[in-house]
Design an enzyme around this catalytic site. Structure first.
Site, mmCIF file in Angstrom:
data_model
loop_
_atom_site.group_PDB
_atom_site.id
_atom_site.type_symbol
_atom_site.label_atom_id
_atom_site.label_comp_id
_atom_site.label_asym_id
_atom_site.label_seq_id
_atom_site.Cartn_x
_atom_site.Cartn_y
_atom_site.Cartn_z
ATOM 1 N N CYS A 196 42.112 34.096 42.696
ATOM 2 C CA CYS A 196 43.019 34.394 41.620
ATOM 3 C C CYS A 196 43.513 33.063 40.966
ATOM 4 O O CYS A 196 44.632 32.545 41.013
ATOM 5 C CB CYS A 196 44.397 35.167 42.220
ATOM 6 S SG CYS A 196 43.691 36.712 43.079
ATOM 7 N N GLU A 197 42.810 32.681 40.236
ATOM 8 C CA GLU A 197 42.827 31.255 39.661
ATOM 9 C C GLU A 197 41.890 31.161 38.519
ATOM 10 O O GLU A 197 40.795 31.312 38.688
ATOM 11 C CB GLU A 197 42.674 30.211 40.811
ATOM 12 C CG GLU A 197 43.005 28.858 40.268
ATOM 13 C CD GLU A 197 44.326 28.370 40.609
ATOM 14 O OE1 GLU A 197 44.778 29.191 41.548
ATOM 15 O OE2 GLU A 197 44.805 27.441 39.728
#
Ligand code: LLP
Length: 431
Positions: free
Chosen positions: A355-356
């Protein structure tokens, strides 16, 4: 060692699709033959070519029990940078006299470990550390061989984040006369330490030798100065590592001889002119030895087409197993292992599952139409991939498999979910 047969990628004789099936993905693979070919280049271009030389593998690039064993068998020394790396080496009986310890903030416990194991050398990074070592040696009534890492103040042509030799650096003793020479004097005079000479490391992934040559010139001046000031001839000089490798088509790495030969020539003629015996010369490569010897396998999952903009093919790993693209904009290339000779006619970006937004492994690579279930192989992932792996998003660190002449063997078991939480504790009031 990297071959394509019947449209399938083979690595050191192993069918990568079979490996993906047997061990699962994501997966780190290392080819022992590729590591050996790099060690052989170091032997023929340096160790066997010049007398009184040593090579220490910089373990930070990829340190496991296996690497310690291989490096020991091949007769090299080992550079460690933490108590954990030192522990790994000692646990598998790596000869302590062939270990050298680098690092800009070795703790008292780490220094004590180094002295208790009687390792070959401590590379002193600052004056504070020198004082602590002398104190500890006095307490333990022991001695230690020391080199001083200096900051030569040269610029290097690499990503700023992996430059280490410029003056404003956390690494090394600055050249200021009132800092360096009193420290040298102290080390020469002390009955507890055996001062051997100087060390530098000017940067990593270098494709030209200018920084090494520039830094050597700094060391030559120091050798002369130390002789004049203290009537002392240094016994050892360590040129660090930093030799670049091939990640993508744009990289054109130079052979080891390109870095070593000019250094040796300059050093030899300098010593002749000064009428001193040439000090022993040590190199400390990490990436060069393991970088190209590693590849990674992933399975492609979701594919997202944004019409007119980009297609993302997402893999089952990412910045947790290779943080280098996110951290340094490092570039890699790869292919679809089950479509290895198909025409590459689609431009896609390979994204990780974290999640980046920066978790993009490769931007704009041409591949044959990627589909879910395809196995994606990335090249030259052997250095600073596994060693910088992390558990962001509670993603387990993949296993490591060694391949050689068509045979494979697990050398690091993959982490599982239970491993990741095994050290966590629930505080009493919430139990
Ligand atoms: N010796 C010293 C004192 C070092 O600091 C280093 C690397 C080496 C040797 C080995 O350098 P090599 O031959 O591997 O270039 N994580 C970064 C690289 C950091 C290198 C730090 N020092 C990366 O992934 O590119």
């Amino acid at each position: 060692m990297i071959e394509i047969k019947n449209n399938i990628l083979y690595f050191d004789g192993c069918n990568t699709l079979d490996l993906a099936k047997e061990y699962g993905t994501p997966l780190y693979l290392y080819s022992e033959n590729l590591i050996l070919s790099k060690l052989n280049e170091i032997k023929s271009s340096f160790l066997n070519k010049y007398d009184n030389t040593r090579a220490a593998y910089a373990g930070k690039a990829f340190l496991t029990k296996y690497m310690c064993k291989l490096i020991e068998k091949e007769g090299l020394s080992l550079d460690v940078v933490s108590g954990g790396e030192l522990y790994t080496a000692i646990e598998v009986d790596f000869p302590a006299e062939r270990i050298e310890f680098n690092g800009n903030n070795k703790s008292i416990e780490e220094l004590e470990m180094a002295l208790d194991y009687n390792i070959g050398r401590i590379i002193v990074d600052n004056v504070y550390e020198l004082e602590r070592i002398i104190e500890l040696c006095r307490e333990k009534n022991t001695t230690s061989n020391l080199l001083f890492r200096i900051t030569p103040g040269v610029m290097s042509d690499t990503h700023d984040y992996i430059t280490t030799g410029k003056k404003d650096s956390k690494f090394g003793i600055p050249l200021d006369e009132d800092i360096l020479f009193p420290a040298v004097k102290k080390a020469i005079k002390s009955e507890y330490v055996n001062f051997l000479g100087f060390h530098f490391h000017v940067g990593s992934q270098l494709h030209n030798n200018l920084s090494h040559v520039g830094a050597l010139d700094v060391v030559l001046k120091l050798i002369e100065k130390v002789k004049i000031l203290f009537d002392f001839n240094i016994k050892e000089f360590n040129m660090g590592g930093g030799f670049g490798i091939k990640y993508t088509e744009e990289d054109d790495p130079m052979p080891i001889s390109y870095f070593v030969d000019p250094l040796m020539k300059r050093l030899d003629s300098f010593c002749q002119n000064l009428g001193i015996v040439r000090p022993s010369v040590v190199m400390e490569p990490g990436r060069f030895i393991v970088g190209e010897a590693g590849i990674q396998l992933y399975t492609i999952g979701s594919i997202k087409e944004i019409p007119g903009i980009r297609t993302y093919a997402s893999i089952d790993g990412g910045m947790t197993d290779n943080i280098r693209p996110g951290l340094y904009q490092a570039e890699y290339t790869g292919l679809i292992a089950n479509k290895a000779s198909d025409k590459s006619n689609k431009t896609v970006s390979i994204s990780g599952k974290c999640c980046e937004s920066t978790d993009i492994l490769i931007k704009n690579i041409k591949l044959p139409n990627p589909e879910s279930g395809d196995i994606f192989a990335v090249f030259s992932t052997g250095a600073y991939g596994y060693s910088m792996a992390n558990n962001y998003n509670k993603i387990p660190i993949p296993g490591v498999v060694l391949v050689k002449n068509g045979k494979s063997e697990l050398i690091v078991k993959p982490q599982n979910y239970a491993d990741m939480i095994s050290r966590e504790l629930i505080p009493k009031h919430l139990r």
